[in-house]
Enzyme design. Structure first.
Site, PDB file in Angstrom:
ATOM      1  N   GLY A  99      34.955  41.920  23.768  1.00  0.00           N
ATOM      2  CA  GLY A  99      34.107  42.633  24.322  1.00  0.00           C
ATOM      3  C   GLY A  99      34.423  43.500  25.223  1.00  0.00           C
ATOM      4  O   GLY A  99      33.899  44.711  25.387  1.00  0.00           O
TER       5      GLY A  99
ATOM      6  N   GLN B 195      33.384  45.007  32.917  1.00  0.00           N
ATOM      7  CA  GLN B 195      33.317  45.872  31.490  1.00  0.00           C
ATOM      8  C   GLN B 195      32.411  47.147  31.968  1.00  0.00           C
ATOM      9  O   GLN B 195      32.813  48.125  31.394  1.00  0.00           O
ATOM     10  CB  GLN B 195      32.964  45.144  30.368  1.00  0.00           C
ATOM     11  CG  GLN B 195      33.994  43.895  30.145  1.00  0.00           C
ATOM     12  CD  GLN B 195      33.617  42.878  29.002  1.00  0.00           C
ATOM     13  OE1 GLN B 195      32.480  43.014  28.753  1.00  0.00           O
ATOM     14  NE2 GLN B 195      34.575  42.093  28.722  1.00  0.00           N
TER      15      GLN B 195
ATOM     16  N   ARG C 130      43.253  48.085  29.604  1.00  0.00           N
ATOM     17  CA  ARG C 130      43.061  49.362  30.460  1.00  0.00           C
ATOM     18  C   ARG C 130      44.342  50.320  30.182  1.00  0.00           C
ATOM     19  O   ARG C 130      44.047  51.469  29.953  1.00  0.00           O
ATOM     20  CB  ARG C 130      42.831  48.990  31.828  1.00  0.00           C
ATOM     21  CG  ARG C 130      41.569  48.178  31.964  1.00  0.00           C
ATOM     22  CD  ARG C 130      41.229  47.415  33.264  1.00  0.00           C
ATOM     23  NE  ARG C 130      40.039  47.135  33.426  1.00  0.00           N
ATOM     24  CZ  ARG C 130      39.563  45.825  32.791  1.00  0.00           C
ATOM     25  NH1 ARG C 130      40.123  45.166  32.109  1.00  0.00           N
ATOM     26  NH2 ARG C 130      38.312  45.828  33.579  1.00  0.00           N
TER      27      ARG C 130
ATOM     28  N   ASP D 276      35.578  33.790  34.220  1.00  0.00           N
ATOM     29  CA  ASP D 276      36.398  33.346  33.068  1.00  0.00           C
ATOM     30  C   ASP D 276      37.098  32.125  33.194  1.00  0.00           C
ATOM     31  O   ASP D 276      37.517  31.469  32.161  1.00  0.00           O
ATOM     32  CB  ASP D 276      37.585  34.262  32.629  1.00  0.00           C
ATOM     33  CG  ASP D 276      37.017  35.591  32.141  1.00  0.00           C
ATOM     34  OD1 ASP D 276      35.765  35.877  31.714  1.00  0.00           O
ATOM     35  OD2 ASP D 276      37.458  36.651  32.220  1.00  0.00           O
TER      36      ASP D 276
ATOM     37  N   LYS E  88      45.331  40.208  29.823  1.00  0.00           N
ATOM     38  CA  LYS E  88      44.520  40.738  28.800  1.00  0.00           C
ATOM     39  C   LYS E  88      43.580  41.968  29.393  1.00  0.00           C
ATOM     40  O   LYS E  88      43.768  42.915  28.616  1.00  0.00           O
ATOM     41  CB  LYS E  88      43.486  39.538  28.533  1.00  0.00           C
ATOM     42  CG  LYS E  88      42.520  40.083  27.194  1.00  0.00           C
ATOM     43  CD  LYS E  88      42.010  38.838  26.520  1.00  0.00           C
ATOM     44  CE  LYS E  88      40.863  38.023  27.232  1.00  0.00           C
ATOM     45  NZ  LYS E  88      39.574  38.914  27.036  1.00  0.00           N
ATOM     46  N   SER E  89      43.084  41.707  30.471  1.00  0.00           N
ATOM     47  CA  SER E  89      42.233  42.828  31.075  1.00  0.00           C
ATOM     48  C   SER E  89      43.093  44.056  31.348  1.00  0.00           C
ATOM     49  O   SER E  89      42.946  45.279  30.927  1.00  0.00           O
ATOM     50  CB  SER E  89      41.804  42.176  32.388  1.00  0.00           C
ATOM     51  OG  SER E  89      40.653  41.371  32.251  1.00  0.00           O
TER      52      SER E  89
ATOM     53  N   ARG F 280      38.754  30.248  25.493  1.00  0.00           N
ATOM     54  CA  ARG F 280      38.613  29.490  26.811  1.00  0.00           C
ATOM     55  C   ARG F 280      38.074  27.987  26.629  1.00  0.00           C
ATOM     56  O   ARG F 280      38.603  27.362  27.486  1.00  0.00           O
ATOM     57  CB  ARG F 280      37.850  30.364  27.702  1.00  0.00           C
ATOM     58  CG  ARG F 280      38.601  31.878  28.036  1.00  0.00           C
ATOM     59  CD  ARG F 280      38.510  32.182  29.243  1.00  0.00           C
ATOM     60  NE  ARG F 280      38.767  33.681  29.157  1.00  0.00           N
ATOM     61  CZ  ARG F 280      39.910  34.111  29.375  1.00  0.00           C
ATOM     62  NH1 ARG F 280      41.284  33.490  29.377  1.00  0.00           N
ATOM     63  NH2 ARG F 280      40.349  35.524  29.330  1.00  0.00           N
TER      64      ARG F 280
ATOM     65  N   SER G 245      29.444  43.367  36.402  1.00  0.00           N
ATOM     66  CA  SER G 245      30.360  43.230  35.125  1.00  0.00           C
ATOM     67  C   SER G 245      31.514  44.432  35.253  1.00  0.00           C
ATOM     68  O   SER G 245      31.341  45.394  35.515  1.00  0.00           O
ATOM     69  CB  SER G 245      29.508  43.722  33.830  1.00  0.00           C
ATOM     70  OG  SER G 245      30.140  44.166  32.994  1.00  0.00           O
TER      71      SER G 245
HETATM   72  C1  S3P Z   1      36.767  41.629  31.704  1.00  0.00           C
HETATM   73  C2  S3P Z   1      35.430  41.331  32.472  1.00  0.00           C
HETATM   74  C3  S3P Z   1      34.579  40.163  32.455  1.00  0.00           C
HETATM   75  C4  S3P Z   1      35.401  38.932  31.810  1.00  0.00           C
HETATM   76  C5  S3P Z   1      36.164  39.313  30.520  1.00  0.00           C
HETATM   77  C6  S3P Z   1      37.028  40.602  30.493  1.00  0.00           C
HETATM   78  C7  S3P Z   1      37.626  42.777  31.923  1.00  0.00           C
HETATM   79  O1  S3P Z   1      33.687  40.375  31.799  1.00  0.00           O
HETATM   80  O2  S3P Z   1      34.598  37.893  31.376  1.00  0.00           O
HETATM   81  O3  S3P Z   1      36.778  38.379  29.993  1.00  0.00           O
HETATM   82  O4  S3P Z   1      38.740  42.763  31.323  1.00  0.00           O
HETATM   83  O5  S3P Z   1      36.968  43.610  32.460  1.00  0.00           O
HETATM   84  P1  S3P Z   1      32.306  41.272  32.312  1.00  0.00           P
HETATM   85  O6  S3P Z   1      32.815  42.514  32.531  1.00  0.00           O
HETATM   86  O7  S3P Z   1      31.040  41.004  31.168  1.00  0.00           O
HETATM   87  O8  S3P Z   1      31.729  40.323  33.316  1.00  0.00           O
END
Ligand code: S3P
Length: 426
Positions: free
Chosen positions: A93, A167, A26, A313, A21-22, A386, A165
């Site tokens: 998010g 993100q 990107r 996560d 997913k991450s 989750r 973080s």
């Molecule tokens: C993510 C970063 C994490 C993670 C989220 C995905 C990402 O969040 O919990 O599920 O893809 O960069 P944070 O950056 O808020 O810790």
């Protein structure tokens, strides 16, 4: 929707999980600002990553989805068009926070919205640095979506992140692509580095050291042919299930094992799980391999400090492991869990108690004594993918059937989770 899970004997099989997913987020975002056509294979089937595609389509980018292959017609760093409607990040998010970095450098105004859960998640963490770079942002009550962004000319920034973080780090680095000069981000604990890895692949000038990364703008990105590895955070449910259900043996094929994510594998091994990485390889800077796990005696353990950031996560499913381990599990320094898709400390505690398992909660974590049994009953996903999946794993070890209310939440990251689970039972 609900799923009823009946307790399983040993789990056996070879399975796969959706694309990471991450990494999918990107790749799609960077492809949208690259100069030409990128092809992404094994793109995540999760709803979150499709929210990202919907948003970049809303910005005038042509996106073609054929099964798990996504073709993105990038139009360069300034190729986005002002959207005619709100951009809907859904439950994601990552979409709202990372895309904001790219929107901060555009010469138009737009509005990002989300579902009920996302509308209660804090955005100041990205609004602060983006405003320092020169974008104008406003949000409901100064912090919650809808988020309005009026982009413009950005100046580079040297940003010390107050929270660990990925993100936020990614958001600032993506904004840095627009700013003339070097934008640096410093993190208090290592977080996933997929943005840094992907930026290098797309041809951005990026440098990194211990706890920092910097990107040089303005950047020009080249289009790429990419393949996302399987998602380790989705594999985590099967790794815990395979380790905790006696007599099990599972192989999960082609899973990403980037060192900034793979703390899970080391933690499972330290907790007593038998887990191995086989057939490892490297693609577009991202390592992957097949993961084999076998039923083991589990000791449990402690997750705190930097480990909490690295496992953030996976903590809901590791809580399940903790309950059936010999010594239990303690989690500290994980207050971030309270501002995920739901308050994951309360969601874990509520469901543990519904299944007759003792748990003590803290502001920044919880303690679950070991040697407990899960009772049959009903648990609630609270709309969190989750949480739904973690308690499906608990249900495999319960003393009778368990109903998971709100099971559809799993489709945010893993729409095929229930059929995959059925495929390895018995
Ligand atoms: C993510 C970063 C994490 C993670 C989220 C995905 C990402 O969040 O919990 O599920 O893809 O960069 P944070 O950056 O808020 O810790």
């Amino acid at each position: 929707m609900q799923e009823v899970i009946t307790p399983a004997g040993r789990l056996r099989g070879v399975l796969s999980v959706p694309g990471d997913k991450s990494i999918s987020h990107r790749y799609a975002m960077l492809a949208s600002v690259a100069e030409g056509v990128s092809i992404i294979q094994n793109y995540s089937s999760g709803a979150d990553c499709h929210s990202t595609l919907a948003c970049i389509r809303g910005l005038g980018i042509d996106v073609l989805v054929e099964g798990r292959t996504v073709t993105v017609h990038g139009r360069g760093l300034h190729g986005y068009r002002a959207p005619s409607a709100d951009l809907d990040a859904g439950n994601s998010g990552s979409t709202i926070r990372m895309l904001s970095g790219l929107l901060a450098g555009q010469r138009f105004k737009c509005r990002l919205v989300g579902d009920e859960s996302l509308s209660q998640r804090p955005m100041q963490r990205i609004m602060g640095p983006l405003a320092q770079m020169g974008a104008k942002l406003s949000a409901r009550e100064g912090k919650f979506p809808p988020l309005e962004i009026e982009g413009g000319e950005l100046v580079p920034l040297d940003y010390v992140m107050p929270v660990a973080s990925a993100q936020v780090k990614s958001c600032v680095l993506l904004a840095g692509l627009h700013a003339a000069g070097e934008t640096t981000v410093r993190e208090p604990a290592a977080t996933r580095d997929h943005t840094e890895v992907a930026l290098r692949e797309f041809g951005a000038e990026i440098h990194r050291g211990d706890g920092w990364a910097k990107v040089k703008g303005p950047a020009r990105l080249r289009p790429l042919h990419l393949r996302a590895p399987g998602d380790l955070s989705s594999a985590a449910f099967f790794l815990v299930a395979g380790a905790a259900v006696p007599g099990s043996n599972l192989v999960i094929e082609g899973v990403g094992v980037n060192p900034t994510r793979a703390a899970l594998i080391d933690f499972l091994a330290s907790a007593g799980a038998q887990v191995r990485v086989l057939n490892s390889g490297l693609r577009s800077g991202e390592p992957s391999g097949d993961l084999e796990v076998s039923g083991s005696r589990l000791k449990g353990g402690l997750i705190d400090g930097r480990l909490a950031a690295a496992l953030i996560d996976e903590i809901p499913v590791l809580a399940v492991l903790g309950a059936v381990s010999e010594e239990g599990l303690t989690v500290r320094d994980a207050a971030e869990l309270r501002i995920k898709e739901t308050d994951r400390i309360e969601a874990v505690a509520g469901n543990m108690r519904r299944m007759g398992v003792q748990i003590e909660t803290f502001d920044d974590g919880f303690h679950i004594p070991g040697g407990q049994r899960f009772r049959s009953g009903t648990v609630l996903s609270q709309g969190d993918h989750r949480i739904a999946m973690a308690f499906a794993v608990a249900a495999l070890m319960a003393d009778g059937p368990v109903t998971i209310e709100g099971s559809e939440a799993a489709s945010v990251s893993f729409p095929e989770s229930w059929s995959t689970l059925r495929g390895i039972v018995g």
